[in-house]
Write a protein that holds these residues in place. Structure first.
Motif, mmCIF file in Angstrom:
data_model
loop_
_atom_site.group_PDB
_atom_site.id
_atom_site.type_symbol
_atom_site.label_atom_id
_atom_site.label_comp_id
_atom_site.label_asym_id
_atom_site.label_seq_id
_atom_site.Cartn_x
_atom_site.Cartn_y
_atom_site.Cartn_z
ATOM 1 N N ALA A 143 0.836 -1.203 0.000
ATOM 2 C CA ALA A 143 0.000 0.000 0.000
ATOM 3 C C ALA A 143 0.873 1.257 0.000
ATOM 4 O O ALA A 143 0.580 2.225 -0.715
ATOM 5 N N VAL A 144 1.948 1.254 0.775
ATOM 6 C CA VAL A 144 2.861 2.408 0.799
ATOM 7 C C VAL A 144 3.509 2.582 -0.570
ATOM 8 O O VAL A 144 3.648 3.707 -1.069
ATOM 9 N N GLU A 145 3.906 1.493 -1.199
ATOM 10 C CA GLU A 145 4.512 1.581 -2.532
ATOM 11 C C GLU A 145 3.527 2.142 -3.555
ATOM 12 O O GLU A 145 3.903 2.950 -4.406
ATOM 13 N N ARG A 146 2.247 1.727 -3.474
ATOM 14 C CA ARG A 146 1.237 2.286 -4.390
ATOM 15 C C ARG A 146 1.070 3.785 -4.146
ATOM 16 O O ARG A 146 0.928 4.568 -5.088
ATOM 17 N N LEU A 147 1.077 4.178 -2.901
ATOM 18 C CA LEU A 147 0.953 5.597 -2.561
ATOM 19 C C LEU A 147 2.150 6.381 -3.091
ATOM 20 O O LEU A 147 1.986 7.473 -3.654
ATOM 21 N N LEU A 148 3.344 5.830 -2.957
ATOM 22 C CA LEU A 148 4.537 6.481 -3.515
ATOM 23 C C LEU A 148 4.418 6.637 -5.025
ATOM 24 O O LEU A 148 4.731 7.707 -5.572
ATOM 25 N N ARG A 149 3.969 5.574 -5.715
ATOM 26 C CA ARG A 149 3.810 5.662 -7.179
ATOM 27 C C ARG A 149 2.771 6.703 -7.564
ATOM 28 O O ARG A 149 2.928 7.404 -8.559
ATOM 29 N N ALA A 150 1.704 6.815 -6.779
ATOM 30 C CA ALA A 150 0.653 7.786 -7.089
ATOM 31 C C ALA A 150 1.150 9.216 -6.903
ATOM 32 O O ALA A 150 0.751 10.111 -7.649
ATOM 33 N N LEU A 151 2.021 9.440 -5.924
ATOM 34 C CA LEU A 151 2.493 10.796 -5.639
ATOM 35 C C LEU A 151 3.745 11.185 -6.418
ATOM 36 O O LEU A 151 4.045 12.376 -6.550
ATOM 37 N N ARG A 152 4.471 10.214 -6.937
ATOM 38 C CA ARG A 152 5.728 10.514 -7.630
ATOM 39 C C ARG A 152 5.567 11.518 -8.780
ATOM 40 O O ARG A 152 6.400 12.410 -8.931
ATOM 41 N N PRO A 153 4.504 11.456 -9.588
ATOM 42 C CA PRO A 153 4.359 12.428 -10.675
ATOM 43 C C PRO A 153 4.240 13.883 -10.198
ATOM 44 O O PRO A 153 4.439 14.810 -10.983
ATOM 45 N N ALA A 154 3.943 14.097 -8.927
ATOM 46 C CA ALA A 154 3.860 15.471 -8.405
ATOM 47 C C ALA A 154 5.226 16.135 -8.377
ATOM 48 O O ALA A 154 5.317 17.360 -8.270
ATOM 49 N N GLY A 155 6.299 15.363 -8.492
ATOM 50 C CA GLY A 155 7.638 15.928 -8.542
ATOM 51 C C GLY A 155 8.145 16.432 -7.198
ATOM 52 O O GLY A 155 8.973 17.334 -7.150
ATOM 53 N N LEU A 156 7.671 15.857 -6.113
ATOM 54 C CA LEU A 156 8.124 16.275 -4.788
ATOM 55 C C LEU A 156 9.555 15.821 -4.539
ATOM 56 O O LEU A 156 9.966 14.756 -5.010
ATOM 57 N N ALA A 157 10.298 16.630 -3.809
ATOM 58 C CA ALA A 157 11.629 16.230 -3.369
ATOM 59 C C ALA A 157 11.480 14.996 -2.484
ATOM 60 O O ALA A 157 10.427 14.795 -1.868
ATOM 61 N N PRO A 158 12.511 14.152 -2.411
ATOM 62 C CA PRO A 158 12.392 12.918 -1.620
ATOM 63 C C PRO A 158 11.902 13.141 -0.181
ATOM 64 O O PRO A 158 11.039 12.399 0.290
ATOM 65 N N ALA A 159 12.422 14.140 0.490
ATOM 66 C CA ALA A 159 11.989 14.385 1.874
ATOM 67 C C ALA A 159 10.516 14.786 1.922
ATOM 68 O O ALA A 159 9.772 14.348 2.803
ATOM 69 N N ARG A 160 10.089 15.608 0.987
ATOM 70 C CA ARG A 160 8.675 16.004 0.938
ATOM 71 C C ARG A 160 7.786 14.820 0.566
ATOM 72 O O ARG A 160 6.679 14.681 1.064
ATOM 73 N N LEU A 161 8.272 13.970 -0.336
ATOM 74 C CA LEU A 161 7.505 12.789 -0.728
ATOM 75 C C LEU A 161 7.311 11.858 0.473
ATOM 76 O O LEU A 161 6.207 11.388 0.723
ATOM 77 N N ARG A 162 8.385 11.639 1.227
ATOM 78 C CA ARG A 162 8.260 10.804 2.435
ATOM 79 C C ARG A 162 7.274 11.425 3.420
ATOM 80 O O ARG A 162 6.448 10.735 4.017
ATOM 81 N N GLY A 163 7.350 12.746 3.588
ATOM 82 C CA GLY A 163 6.431 13.426 4.489
ATOM 83 C C GLY A 163 4.987 13.331 4.025
ATOM 84 O O GLY A 163 4.071 13.132 4.831
ATOM 85 N N ALA A 164 4.776 13.452 2.728
ATOM 86 C CA ALA A 164 3.423 13.363 2.177
ATOM 87 C C ALA A 164 2.850 11.964 2.379
ATOM 88 O O ALA A 164 1.691 11.802 2.773
ATOM 89 N N VAL A 165 3.665 10.946 2.114
ATOM 90 C CA VAL A 165 3.216 9.570 2.308
ATOM 91 C C VAL A 165 2.892 9.330 3.784
ATOM 92 O O VAL A 165 1.853 8.757 4.115
#
Length: 103
Positions: free
Chosen positions: A23-45
């Motif tokens: 589920a976390v991996e699916r969430l990461l794939r869904a948010l990756r196109p937003a172009g967030l920096a890695p730290a922001r992506l982790r925070g968003a997830v």
């Protein structure tokens, strides 16, 4: 069980099983196109994961207690689920705009 709230409190940080990791991996794939920096992506997830987990806890407690409705009968009207999720997603989108280079 006399005090069902004790078990979740004692768990601390539960280990993620295969379903949770997927589920976390699916969430990461869904948010990756937003172009967030890695730290922001982790925070968003993490924020979305906690939001959904909190809703599950709230449903559990609501099903077992009339007290929340007694204390705040209009809570669901004042703070609907979709409004909270929209605010969270708006914040994630603002983070992508604030850091367009993803770094």
């Amino acid at each position: 069980m006399r005090r069902p709230w004790v078990l979740p409190v004692l768990q601390g940080r539960p280990v993620l099983g295969p379903a949770e990791v997927a589920a976390v991996e699916r969430l990461l794939r869904a948010l990756r196109p937003a172009g967030l920096a890695p730290a922001r992506l982790r925070g968003a997830v993490a924020a979305l994961w906690q939001f959904v987990g909190g809703l599950a806890d709230e449903e559990w407690w609501t099903a077992r207690s009339a007290r929340p409705a007694e204390l705040a009968p209009d809570f669901a009207d004042r703070f609907p689920l979709l409004t909270g999720l929209a605010i969270l997603l708006d914040g994630i989108a603002a983070g992508a705009v604030a850091d367009p280079c993803g770094g």
